[in-house]
Scaffold this motif. Sequence first.
Motif, PDB file in Angstrom:
ATOM      1  N   VAL A   5      39.439  46.151  46.085  1.00 30.70           N
ATOM      2  CA  VAL A   5      38.219  45.913  46.106  1.00 30.70           C
ATOM      3  C   VAL A   5      38.125  44.985  44.711  1.00 30.70           C
ATOM      4  N   GLU A   6      37.560  43.655  44.992  1.00 27.80           N
ATOM      5  CA  GLU A   6      37.308  42.765  43.782  1.00 27.80           C
ATOM      6  C   GLU A   6      36.038  42.953  43.140  1.00 27.80           C
ATOM      7  N   SER A   7      36.288  42.419  41.878  1.00 27.33           N
ATOM      8  CA  SER A   7      35.154  42.584  40.935  1.00 27.33           C
ATOM      9  C   SER A   7      35.074  41.627  39.881  1.00 27.33           C
ATOM     10  N   GLY A   8      34.198  41.408  39.140  1.00 29.76           N
ATOM     11  CA  GLY A   8      34.263  40.498  38.008  1.00 29.76           C
ATOM     12  C   GLY A   8      33.468  39.076  38.214  1.00 29.76           C
ATOM     13  N   GLY A   9      33.285  38.770  39.322  1.00 33.52           N
ATOM     14  CA  GLY A   9      32.520  37.464  39.685  1.00 33.52           C
ATOM     15  C   GLY A   9      31.320  37.375  39.114  1.00 33.52           C
ATOM     16  N   GLY A  10      30.728  36.153  39.134  1.00 34.87           N
ATOM     17  CA  GLY A  10      29.410  35.923  38.600  1.00 34.87           C
ATOM     18  C   GLY A  10      29.102  34.245  38.512  1.00 34.87           C
ATOM     19  N   LEU A  11      27.975  33.957  37.682  1.00 34.02           N
ATOM     20  CA  LEU A  11      27.467  32.788  37.556  1.00 34.02           C
ATOM     21  C   LEU A  11      28.017  32.366  35.839  1.00 34.02           C
ATOM     22  N   VAL A  12      29.032  31.410  35.850  1.00 33.21           N
ATOM     23  CA  VAL A  12      29.211  30.987  34.435  1.00 33.21           C
ATOM     24  C   VAL A  12      29.150  29.119  34.336  1.00 33.21           C
ATOM     25  N   GLY A  16      33.407  27.774  30.572  1.00 34.59           N
ATOM     26  CA  GLY A  16      33.497  29.110  30.488  1.00 34.59           C
ATOM     27  C   GLY A  16      34.668  29.809  30.982  1.00 34.59           C
ATOM     28  N   SER A  17      34.718  31.261  30.924  1.00 35.75           N
ATOM     29  CA  SER A  17      35.877  32.212  31.316  1.00 35.75           C
ATOM     30  C   SER A  17      35.361  33.354  32.276  1.00 35.75           C
ATOM     31  N   LEU A  18      35.995  33.576  33.273  1.00 30.66           N
ATOM     32  CA  LEU A  18      35.790  34.836  33.794  1.00 30.66           C
ATOM     33  C   LEU A  18      36.976  35.838  33.952  1.00 30.66           C
ATOM     34  N   ARG A  19      37.264  36.883  34.409  1.00 31.37           N
ATOM     35  CA  ARG A  19      38.251  37.915  34.434  1.00 31.37           C
ATOM     36  C   ARG A  19      37.926  38.588  35.817  1.00 31.37           C
ATOM     37  N   LEU A  20      38.792  38.262  36.854  1.00 30.20           N
ATOM     38  CA  LEU A  20      38.542  39.141  38.171  1.00 30.20           C
ATOM     39  C   LEU A  20      39.415  40.325  38.137  1.00 30.20           C
ATOM     40  N   SER A  21      38.880  41.317  38.777  1.00 29.30           N
ATOM     41  CA  SER A  21      39.987  42.437  38.849  1.00 29.30           C
ATOM     42  C   SER A  21      40.214  42.629  40.501  1.00 29.30           C
ATOM     43  N   CYS A  22      41.087  43.343  40.856  1.00 25.08           N
ATOM     44  CA  CYS A  22      41.477  43.743  42.260  1.00 25.08           C
ATOM     45  C   CYS A  22      41.824  45.143  42.184  1.00 25.08           C
ATOM     46  N   ALA A  23      41.207  45.997  42.264  1.00 26.45           N
ATOM     47  CA  ALA A  23      41.279  47.250  42.358  1.00 26.45           C
ATOM     48  C   ALA A  23      41.932  47.878  43.632  1.00 26.45           C
ATOM     49  N   ALA A  24      43.170  48.532  43.625  1.00 28.71           N
ATOM     50  CA  ALA A  24      43.799  48.924  45.014  1.00 28.71           C
ATOM     51  C   ALA A  24      43.685  50.549  45.184  1.00 28.71           C
ATOM     52  N   THR A  78      45.870  47.804  39.533  1.00 24.51           N
ATOM     53  CA  THR A  78      44.923  46.581  39.582  1.00 24.51           C
ATOM     54  C   THR A  78      45.804  45.290  39.253  1.00 24.51           C
ATOM     55  N   VAL A  79      45.114  44.290  39.932  1.00 27.46           N
ATOM     56  CA  VAL A  79      45.622  42.814  39.750  1.00 27.46           C
ATOM     57  C   VAL A  79      44.313  42.114  38.998  1.00 27.46           C
ATOM     58  N   TYR A  80      44.702  41.324  37.955  1.00 30.29           N
ATOM     59  CA  TYR A  80      43.703  40.590  37.529  1.00 30.29           C
ATOM     60  C   TYR A  80      43.607  39.172  37.578  1.00 30.29           C
ATOM     61  N   TRP A 112      43.142  42.753  52.673  1.00 24.33           N
ATOM     62  CA  TRP A 112      42.364  42.027  51.891  1.00 24.33           C
ATOM     63  C   TRP A 112      41.068  42.785  51.450  1.00 24.33           C
ATOM     64  N   GLY A 113      40.563  42.162  50.402  1.00 24.33           N
ATOM     65  CA  GLY A 113      39.317  42.634  49.763  1.00 24.33           C
ATOM     66  C   GLY A 113      38.206  41.994  50.414  1.00 24.33           C
ATOM     67  N   GLN A 114      37.117  42.274  49.971  1.00 22.72           N
ATOM     68  CA  GLN A 114      35.654  41.831  50.434  1.00 22.72           C
ATOM     69  C   GLN A 114      35.374  40.473  49.747  1.00 22.72           C
ATOM     70  N   GLY A 115      35.868  40.271  49.004  1.00 26.52           N
ATOM     71  CA  GLY A 115      35.679  39.056  48.087  1.00 26.52           C
ATOM     72  C   GLY A 115      34.589  39.135  46.931  1.00 26.52           C
ATOM     73  N   THR A 116      34.730  38.180  45.959  1.00 30.03           N
ATOM     74  CA  THR A 116      33.794  38.326  44.970  1.00 30.03           C
ATOM     75  C   THR A 116      33.128  36.972  44.633  1.00 30.03           C
ATOM     76  N   GLN A 117      32.089  36.354  44.608  1.00 34.64           N
ATOM     77  CA  GLN A 117      31.462  35.314  44.407  1.00 34.64           C
ATOM     78  C   GLN A 117      31.874  34.665  43.011  1.00 34.64           C
ATOM     79  N   VAL A 118      32.233  33.471  42.579  1.00 36.22           N
ATOM     80  CA  VAL A 118      32.458  32.894  41.468  1.00 36.22           C
ATOM     81  C   VAL A 118      31.482  31.528  41.476  1.00 36.22           C
ATOM     82  N   THR A 119      30.419  31.391  40.766  1.00 36.02           N
ATOM     83  CA  THR A 119      29.687  29.983  40.727  1.00 36.02           C
ATOM     84  C   THR A 119      30.075  29.662  39.416  1.00 36.02           C
ATOM     85  N   VAL A 120      30.046  28.313  39.216  1.00 38.29           N
ATOM     86  CA  VAL A 120      30.281  27.630  37.786  1.00 38.29           C
ATOM     87  C   VAL A 120      29.152  26.332  38.008  1.00 38.29           C
TER      88      VAL A 120
END
Length: 122
Positions: A5-12, A16-24, A78-80, A112-120
């Motif tokens: 399960v990925e998390s941490g995506g968003g609009l930046v 800027g910076s973001l940190r994505l996480s992949c929890a297993a 978890t992988v970051y 595979w995870g479901q994905g997380t959107q990153v928008t820059v």
Amino acid sequence: QVQLVESGGGLVQAGGSLRLSCAASGRTFSSYVVGWFRQAPGKGREFVARISQSDMGTNYGDSVKGRFTISRDNAKTTVYLQMNSLKPEDTAVYYCAAGIEVGYLKYRYDYWGQGTQVTVST
């Protein structure tokens, strides 16, 4: 069986910076290579980064070298993916995947995870 399960995506904003996480889930997570991939609209899937099981060896795609850092915490399963100096061209859906090495620098990703959107934005 591993679930990701990925998390941490968003609009930046650019720069800027973001940190994505992949929890297993799954007790055997530490035995898998984990990779991050991304897919932008209308484009194919692109390799971003990979980290090995135990020695923490890492590899990066040319477009993110020097800006992104992959790491893992096997205790937390978890992988970051730390993403710095983000650019508009980094906009994509980011996926993590767990797999095994099937040859020299060849990997098969079975989970595979479901994905997380990153928008820059500019």
